[in-house]
Design a protein around this motif. Structure first.
Motif, mmCIF file in Angstrom:
data_model
loop_
_atom_site.group_PDB
_atom_site.id
_atom_site.type_symbol
_atom_site.label_atom_id
_atom_site.label_comp_id
_atom_site.label_asym_id
_atom_site.label_seq_id
_atom_site.Cartn_x
_atom_site.Cartn_y
_atom_site.Cartn_z
ATOM 1 N N VAL A 177 -9.742 9.055 6.448
ATOM 2 C CA VAL A 177 -10.477 10.095 7.189
ATOM 3 C C VAL A 177 -10.003 10.151 8.636
ATOM 4 N N ALA A 178 -9.792 8.984 9.248
ATOM 5 C CA ALA A 178 -9.314 8.950 10.640
ATOM 6 C C ALA A 178 -7.952 9.630 10.773
ATOM 7 N N ARG A 179 -7.074 9.421 9.806
ATOM 8 C CA ARG A 179 -5.750 10.050 9.862
ATOM 9 C C ARG A 179 -5.855 11.574 9.783
ATOM 10 N N PHE A 180 -6.737 12.065 8.920
ATOM 11 C CA PHE A 180 -6.894 13.514 8.828
ATOM 12 C C PHE A 180 -7.524 14.086 10.095
ATOM 13 N N GLN A 181 -8.415 13.335 10.729
ATOM 14 C CA GLN A 181 -9.059 13.808 11.957
ATOM 15 C C GLN A 181 -8.193 13.588 13.198
ATOM 16 N N ALA A 182 -7.138 12.790 13.074
ATOM 17 C CA ALA A 182 -6.296 12.466 14.232
ATOM 18 C C ALA A 182 -5.617 13.692 14.829
ATOM 19 N N VAL A 183 -5.636 14.799 14.102
ATOM 20 C CA VAL A 183 -5.098 16.049 14.645
ATOM 21 C C VAL A 183 -5.827 16.424 15.939
ATOM 22 N N ILE A 184 -7.072 15.972 16.093
ATOM 23 C CA ILE A 184 -7.856 16.302 17.301
ATOM 24 C C ILE A 184 -7.207 15.702 18.541
ATOM 25 N N SER A 185 -6.963 14.377 18.527
ATOM 26 C CA SER A 185 -6.369 13.741 19.707
ATOM 27 C C SER A 185 -4.897 14.122 19.873
ATOM 28 N N GLU A 186 -4.239 14.413 18.784
ATOM 29 C CA GLU A 186 -2.856 14.897 18.855
ATOM 30 C C GLU A 186 -2.799 16.181 19.683
#
Length: 401
Positions: A211-220
Motif C-alpha cells: 500500500v505504501a508503494r502505491f501511495q508513494a506517488v504522493i511524495s514523488e
C-alpha cells in the motif's frame, strides 16, 4: 511509486516483512497460501514495465494525477509560515485511497483473482474499491461498521450505485476495526479466488509495504512540485493525519532518509487523550498483534483491544500501521494528537480562509498547525487526504460555524 531510492531505508520494510520490531504476518493457516502468493509475487509484478505503464496511465487519465500542490496564501499568513496543501482531495472518488485500489486491482487481475473484498471506515476506501471493481468488471463486497454506514450514508449509496455489496458489521463498536475483522473472516472462508484490498498500511506483510508503494506517488509528486515552486525538493515539515496511515505513508515515503525534513503525524484524540474516548494510539497504546501484524495498539492490561473513538470515521481505529509504529519508536516521526473539536474548527478555518472544505481526517492534520512552532521561512506541506463532501452531515451536527 518509484521507490528504489528508499528501498533500503531503515524506516522501510526489511526482507522479513518488519519495520524495526513491528510488522510481520500473523495469520490463520487458511490464509497462508494467499499471503505467500502475494509475498512471492507482488514486487516482481508491480515492477514490470507493463504493470507500471498501465498503473501510471490510469493514475493520469482516470484518477487525475498529478494532483496540485497549492500554496495556501491566507492560511500561511495566519500561521506565519509557507504552507502548501497537497490536493489529494481532487483525486477521482475524493481521496488518496484510489491510488492504492488502482494498484491492487491490477495486481489481483494478474493473480487471476475473481472476487474483491474490502473494509472501509469513512467510506472513501470502499468507494475507491467499488470504483475500480466497476472499472475492471469484478465482483465486490465491502464491509463497513454499522455506525459508519449511518454517519457516512452518501458513501454507502455511492458504493451501491457502483455495484458493490455493502455488508454492515454489527460487532464491537461497529466501526473500522470491526469491519476489518468481518472482512478478514470472510477472506478466511473464501480464500481461493478472492483478493482482499486492504485500504491502509496495516495487516500482514506484504500489505503495509504494498500500500505504501502505491501511495508513494504522493511524495514523488511533492518533491517535483516543490522544486518547481521553491527551488528545493525538501520542505521543513510534511504533515499528515494517521489512523492506519496510508496517506501519511505516501506523503512521507520519499522523505524517510531526508534528515532535515520533519515528519509530523497527527492522531485523533477524540474527546481527549485521557477521556476514555480517544484513538490516540501512540499516546495510549503498546505493542501487540492486530489484524495480522505486530504494531502499537490500544489495549487493556490483559491484551483486549480497547474501543477507539473519533468524530472522524477514517481515524476511528485502535492501532497504527507498523511503518508508523516504527517511525514513532525510532523518533523519526513526531506525533501529535488532536481532539474532535479542534479538528472540526480547523476544517471550518480552512473552508473560510481558502474555500476548501476538507475531510475531517484531513482537518486533524490542519489542526496540528496550532501546536507547531513555525518560523516565517519554514516550508510546510500538509497532505490534504480527502474532501469534506462525505462529512457534511457531521459538520452540520457539530454546527459551530
Amino acid at each position: 511509486m518509484e521507490a528504489k531510492d528508499v528501498q533500503h531505508s531503515p524506516y522501510n520494510v526489511n526482507e522479513r516483512g518488519y519495520y524495526g520490531q513491528f510488522g510481520g504476518a500473523f495469520i490463520p493457516e487458511m490464509l497462508h497460501p494467499n499471503i505467500e502468493e502475494l509475498q512471492k509475487n507482488y514486487l516482481e509484478i508491480i515492477n514490470t514495465p507493463d504493470f507500471q505503464k498501465q498503473f501510471r496511465q490510469l493514475l493520469k487519465d482516470y484518477v487525475g494525477r498529478p494532483t496540485p500542490l497549492y500554496f495556501a496564501e491566507r492560511l500561511s499568513e495566519k500561521f506565519g509560515a509557507k504552507i502548501y496543501l497537497k490536493r489529494e482531495d481532487l483525486c477521482h472518488t475524493g481521496a488518496h485511497k484510489v491510488n492504492n485500489t488502482i494498484g491492487q486491482i491490477l495486481l489481483a487481475k494478474r493473480l487471476n483473482k475473481k472476487f474483491i473484498i474490502a473494509e472501509t471506515g469513512a467510506g472513501q476506501h470502499g468507494v475507491a474499491t467499488a470504483t475500480v471493481c466497476a472499472l475492471m468488471g469484478m465482483e465486490c463486497k465491502v464491509f463497513m461498521g454499522r455506525l459508519d454506514t449511518e454517519r457516512q450514508k452518501p458513501n454507502v449509496e455511492r458504493m451501491r450505485i457502483l455495484g458493490a455489496e455493502v455488508i454492515p458489521a454489527d460487532s464491537g463498536s461497529k466501526t473500522l476495526k470491526d469491519a476489518t475483522n468481518e472482512a478478514m473472516r470472510h477472506w478466511i472462508n473464501n480464500p481461493k479466488d478472492s483478493h482482499y484490498i486492504i485500504g491502509s498500511v496495516v495487516g500482514p506483510h506484504p500489505y503495509p509495504d504494498m500500500v505504501a508503494r502505491f501511495q508513494a506517488v504522493i511524495s514523488e509528486e511533492i518533491k517535483r512540485q516543490l522544486k518547481e515552486q521553491t527551488g528545493s525538493e525538501n520542505p521543513n515539515y510534511v504533515v499528515a493525519c494517521v489512523g492506519g496511515g496510508s496517506n501519511a505513508a505516501g506523503a512521507y515515503y520519499h522523505y524517510f532518509d531526508e534528515a532535515d525534513v520533519n515528519l509530523i503525524a497527527v492522531e485523533a484524540a477524540g474527546e481527549g487523550v485521557a477521556s476514555g474516548r480517544s484513538a490516540a494510539t501512540t499516546a495510549l497504546g503498546k505493542p501487540g498483534i492486530l489484524h495480522g501484524s505486530r504494531t502499537l495498539l490500544m489495549q487493556t492490561d490483559d491484551g483486549q483491544v480497547t474501543e477507539p473513538h473519533s468524530i472522524s470515521a477514517g481515524l476511528d481505529y485502535p492501532g497504527i500501521g507498523p511503518m508508523h509504529a516504527n517511525l514513532f519508536d525510532t523518533g523519526r516521526g513526531t506525533f501529535y494528537s488532536v481532539t474532535d473539536d479542534e479538528a472540526m474548527k480547523a476544517g471550518v478555518l480552512l473552508s473560510r480562509l481558502e474555500g476548501i472544505i476538507p475531510a475531517i481526517e484531513s482537518a486533524h492534520a490542519l489542526s496540528a498547525l496550532h501546536q507547531m512552532s513555525l518560523k516565517p521561512e519554514d516550508v510546510v506541506v500538509i497532505n490534504l487526504s480527502g474532501r469534506g463532501d462525505k462529512d457534511l452531515e457531521t459538520y452540520i451536527k457539530w454546527g459551530k460555524y
